[in-house]
Design an enzyme around this catalytic site. Sequence first.
Site, short mmCIF file in Angstrom:
data_model
loop_
_atom_site.label_atom_id
_atom_site.label_comp_id
_atom_site.label_asym_id
_atom_site.label_seq_id
_atom_site.Cartn_x
_atom_site.Cartn_y
_atom_site.Cartn_z
N ASP A 66 0.96 -0.90 -0.16
CA ASP A 66 0.21 -0.23 0.00
C ASP A 66 0.87 1.25 0.05
O ASP A 66 2.20 1.08 0.69
CB ASP A 66 -0.51 0.13 1.52
CG ASP A 66 -2.24 1.18 1.25
OD1 ASP A 66 -2.52 1.00 -0.15
OD2 ASP A 66 -2.88 1.03 2.48
N ARG A 94 -0.03 7.87 -2.58
CA ARG A 94 0.77 8.72 -1.80
C ARG A 94 1.75 8.87 -2.34
O ARG A 94 2.35 10.17 -2.47
CB ARG A 94 0.62 8.38 -0.63
CG ARG A 94 -0.82 8.76 0.04
CD ARG A 94 -1.67 7.85 1.29
NE ARG A 94 -1.19 6.50 1.38
CZ ARG A 94 -1.10 5.88 2.35
NH1 ARG A 94 -0.80 6.32 3.14
NH2 ARG A 94 -1.87 4.20 1.24
N HIS A 110 2.04 2.85 -8.87
CA HIS A 110 2.14 1.84 -9.58
C HIS A 110 3.70 1.51 -10.00
O HIS A 110 4.53 -0.10 -9.57
CB HIS A 110 1.28 0.75 -10.14
CG HIS A 110 -0.23 2.18 -9.62
ND1 HIS A 110 -0.44 1.55 -8.16
CD2 HIS A 110 -1.02 2.18 -9.24
CE1 HIS A 110 -1.30 1.76 -7.83
NE2 HIS A 110 -1.98 2.67 -8.72
N LEU A 169 10.63 -20.87 -4.48
CA LEU A 169 9.49 -19.86 -3.92
C LEU A 169 8.21 -20.34 -4.79
O LEU A 169 8.20 -20.07 -6.32
CB LEU A 169 9.67 -18.73 -4.07
CG LEU A 169 9.17 -17.66 -3.83
CD1 LEU A 169 9.25 -17.49 -2.00
CD2 LEU A 169 9.98 -15.95 -3.90
C1 FPP Z 1 -1.82 -0.03 -3.60
O1 FPP Z 1 -1.58 1.52 -3.26
C2 FPP Z 1 -1.63 -0.58 -4.66
C3 FPP Z 1 -2.52 -1.31 -5.48
C4 FPP Z 1 -3.41 -1.09 -5.38
C5 FPP Z 1 -0.90 -2.06 -7.08
C6 FPP Z 1 -0.37 -2.46 -6.89
C7 FPP Z 1 0.82 -2.60 -7.52
C8 FPP Z 1 1.57 -3.01 -7.27
C9 FPP Z 1 3.27 -2.65 -6.41
C10 FPP Z 1 2.71 -3.50 -9.06
C11 FPP Z 1 3.82 -4.36 -9.50
C12 FPP Z 1 2.63 -5.48 -8.89
C13 FPP Z 1 3.23 -6.47 -9.53
C14 FPP Z 1 2.48 -7.90 -8.91
C15 FPP Z 1 4.06 -6.50 -10.88
P1 FPP Z 1 -3.02 2.62 -3.67
O2 FPP Z 1 -2.64 2.84 -5.10
O3 FPP Z 1 -4.01 2.26 -2.55
O4 FPP Z 1 -1.36 4.35 -3.12
P2 FPP Z 1 -2.15 5.09 -1.72
O5 FPP Z 1 -3.48 4.08 -0.34
O6 FPP Z 1 -1.36 5.77 -1.91
O7 FPP Z 1 -3.64 5.62 -2.35
#
Ligand code: FPP
Length: 247
Positions: free
Chosen positions: A19, A23, A36, A130
């Site tokens: 998460d 931000r 992302h 893994l």
């Molecule tokens: C949450 O942060 C994150 C996500 C919804 C996407 C996670 C994806 C990745 C880390 C990309 C790479 C992944 C793989 C498996 C290759 P948020 O957008 O909710 O952040 P916020 O809370 O700051 O708004």
Amino acid sequence: MSSSARQAPLPRHIAIIMDGNGRWAQQRGELRHAGHKAGVRPVRMCIKECARRGIDHLTLFAFSSENWGRPDEEVSSLMSLFVEALDSELDELHANGVRLRFIGNRNAFPVRLQARLAAAEARTADNTGLGLHVAVSYGGRWDLTEAARQLAARCVSGGLRPADITEADLAAQLQLAGAPDPDLFIRTGGERRISNFLLWNLAYTELHFCDTLWPDFDVEDFEVALAYFAGRERRFGLTAARPPSGA
Ligand code: FPP
């Protein structure tokens, strides 16, 4: 052997809510997609560290059932990022013996993406390193509901009596069937909740929350989480640090 020379207990299975991407990007005046994209680096780091340390399973929450409600632009940029990451990382994952699995409601994805996910799984299916479980369009309540449907279907067909259903029967229908329950859960980004992730499997998991935003999560943060785990006394509802058989 002195206690300092003794190896700290390692989790067999780590589950992570990544998460804070949005931000992280906003703090830099960038679009959420930049966060992302920057989130791929710590994904790589965690896979590498788990493989290097002999941790058996890593489960990453990449996209939740609820994330479909984000703006179309963000959803489609996330889909593109997953495809790009698959294209760029699959050879290396395979070469390193990683078994890749996707858990979640894949029917929600475009058919071509579903085919790519299935092909990546098939290619790495015989690997013995893994176990990497990537949760996409996943929700813990969806997982439990699907499991209940499967068991109900077996009851209707006469193969199972409701009174005979055991916890093991239900667990065997869940998306993570075959993998041990996570020993350590990590959530980055400062929130302290599990947000509909692995509701059944996290029953006895040690929960570690850290404020680092996911794109900044580094080896040091990972080691802090492992140290937190090593310091926990796991009782599994018992009175001593003795897990029930099979745990
Ligand atoms: C949450 O942060 C994150 C996500 C919804 C996407 C996670 C994806 C990745 C880390 C990309 C790479 C992944 C793989 C498996 C290759 P948020 O957008 O909710 O952040 P916020 O809370 O700051 O708004």
